[in-house]
Enzyme design. Structure first.
Site, PDB file in Angstrom:
ATOM      1  N   GLU A  36       0.846  -1.204   0.000  1.00  0.00           N
ATOM      2  CA  GLU A  36       0.000   0.000   0.000  1.00  0.00           C
ATOM      3  C   GLU A  36       0.879   1.250   0.000  1.00  0.00           C
ATOM      4  OE1 GLU A  36      -2.667  -0.396   3.315  1.00  0.00           O
ATOM      5  OE2 GLU A  36      -3.907  -1.880   2.277  1.00  0.00           O
ATOM      6  N   ARG A 113      -8.328   5.113 -22.935  1.00  0.00           N
ATOM      7  CA  ARG A 113      -8.884   4.402 -24.097  1.00  0.00           C
ATOM      8  C   ARG A 113     -10.172   3.649 -23.758  1.00  0.00           C
ATOM      9  NH1 ARG A 113      -3.731   1.464 -26.640  1.00  0.00           N
ATOM     10  NH2 ARG A 113      -3.233   1.195 -24.444  1.00  0.00           N
ATOM     11  N   HIS A 146      -6.685  10.887 -25.189  1.00  0.00           N
ATOM     12  CA  HIS A 146      -7.074  10.087 -26.360  1.00  0.00           C
ATOM     13  C   HIS A 146      -8.352  10.654 -27.016  1.00  0.00           C
ATOM     14  CE1 HIS A 146      -7.406   6.720 -28.966  1.00  0.00           C
ATOM     15  NE2 HIS A 146      -8.576   6.363 -28.470  1.00  0.00           N
ATOM     16  N   LYS A 207      -8.164   2.446 -39.908  1.00  0.00           N
ATOM     17  CA  LYS A 207      -7.652   1.282 -39.183  1.00  0.00           C
ATOM     18  C   LYS A 207      -8.799   0.492 -38.572  1.00  0.00           C
ATOM     19  CE  LYS A 207      -5.886   1.758 -34.789  1.00  0.00           C
ATOM     20  NZ  LYS A 207      -4.947   2.297 -33.785  1.00  0.00           N
ATOM     21  N   ARG A 209      -9.184  -2.390 -35.592  1.00  0.00           N
ATOM     22  CA  ARG A 209      -8.462  -3.176 -34.584  1.00  0.00           C
ATOM     23  C   ARG A 209      -9.195  -4.495 -34.384  1.00  0.00           C
ATOM     24  NH1 ARG A 209      -4.582  -2.659 -30.980  1.00  0.00           N
ATOM     25  NH2 ARG A 209      -4.247  -0.415 -31.202  1.00  0.00           N
ATOM     26  N   ASP A 233       0.871  10.007 -33.725  1.00  0.00           N
ATOM     27  CA  ASP A 233      -0.272   9.435 -33.004  1.00  0.00           C
ATOM     28  C   ASP A 233      -0.268   9.982 -31.580  1.00  0.00           C
ATOM     29  OD1 ASP A 233      -2.489   7.883 -32.593  1.00  0.00           O
ATOM     30  OD2 ASP A 233      -1.535   5.976 -33.091  1.00  0.00           O
TER      31      ASP A 233
END
Ligand code: R5P
Length: 316
Positions: A36, A113, A146, A207, A209, A233
């Protein structure tokens, strides 16, 4: 005014302090034997944290960063409220409340994301983390997030800032690209800003994925024969996106291909994979990484300026 940081974003914190011309102080962080976390504002930093607004620079990545960020905000807020009560009776126990003045700057926002619900029952993780942080500060600066939309309805102002101006300058000075490529539609805004700053050609790929390690680009004529190309990117994780885009560029005659991003996660041997496909990899130090060549300080400083204006705070 003062910039403080814990264990995971000290470099960006010092870069921000340099950009603003403010002091930087490190907070005490360590781990208990059971793992912790422990955090403390050192006695000699208490006055600085109370005197004027304070900017905490901290990442919410990896997971331990979320807890450390929350604990540091809790401690800063207690100190600013004047709540110094402690069992050892050290120093004054109570001081006057100095009021609002806590900003959080997040160089790399972990969970960014996970910003949509793809299947029923999923948590929108980025929103959950955003609300947790917003409950303990007066404003948040997020660096190349993002997809900013997920934090747009937080109860405190959020400044979305970007290192693309510095990234463009760095690429121009070191690579001098003829062409900038966005490897997917999500990076178009960022990558086209770099192309505009450098005044060179721009295009993007579409793209799909398939899974975390497999991506496919739709075929497209890119007009890169004989050209030096930089792929821009927001982040590089496994490197799959960049490697596939670099293959497409090479097959169309690009003579050199570079990859540039704000966030170099470089997971699971990404660098070793990338150097088989590209001539150079360039990142900021939002996360500690071996390709940190671009300062994130100026971008965070722009975010701090924006929040001071929004909150009508005096920036002496
Ligand atoms: C996703 O849309 C992001 O902008 C990046 O393209 C992606 O996260 C990069 O991941 P990887 O390096 O694993 O392909």
């Amino acid at each position: 005014m003062v910039v403080v940081s814990g264990s995971n974003a000290r470099l960006l914190a010092t870069q921000l302090a340099d950009s603003l011309g403010w002091e930087h102080h490190s907070l005490e962080t360590r781990r208990f034997p059971d793992s912790e976390g422990y955090i403390r504002i050192p006695s000699e930093v208490i006055d600085a944290v109370r005197k004027e607004p304070v900017v905490l620079v901290s990442n919410t990545f990896p997971d331990a960063g979320i807890v450390e960020t929350l604990l540091m905000l809790e401690a800063i807020n207690d100190v600013r409220r004047g709540n110094l009560e402690n069992l050892r009776d050290i120093g004054p126990q109570q001081l006057e409340d100095v009021g609002p003045g806590t900003l959080l700057a997040v160089p790399y926002f972990g969970y960014s994301r996970q910003d949509k619900r793809f299947k029923p029952g999923e948590a929108i993780s980025a929103r959950a983390i955003g609300h947790l942080l917003a409950s303990r500060c007066d404003g948040i600066i997020v660096f190349d997030l993002h997809a900013p939309k997920v934090l747009e309805d937080l109860p405190v102002p959020v400044a979305f800032t970007s290192a693309m101006p510095e990234l463009a300058k760095h690429l121009q000075e070191t690579v001098n690209p003829d062409f900038i490529l966005s490897p997917d539609k999500g990076a178009i805004e960022r990558a086209s800003a770099v192309a505009t700053a450098i005044d060179c050609e721009f295009s993007y790929l579409e793209k799909t994925r398939i899974d975390a390690h497999t991506i496919v680009h739709q075929a497209k004529d890119l007009n890169v024969d004989g050209k030096v190309v930089a792929i821009v990117d927001d982040m590089i994780a496994t490197g799959g996106t960049i490697c596939r885009a670099a293959e497409a560029l090479r097959s169309q005659g690009a003579v050199a291909v570079h990859a540039a991003c704000s966030h170099g996660l470089f997971t699971g041997g990404a660098i070793a994979r990338l150097i088989r496909y590209v001539d150079g990899v360039h990142a900021t130090g939002s996360l500690a990484n071996p390709r940190d060549v671009i300062s994130g300080g100026p971008a965070l400083a722009r975010g701090v300026d924006e929040l001071f204006t929004t909150l009508k705070w005096d920036k002496k």
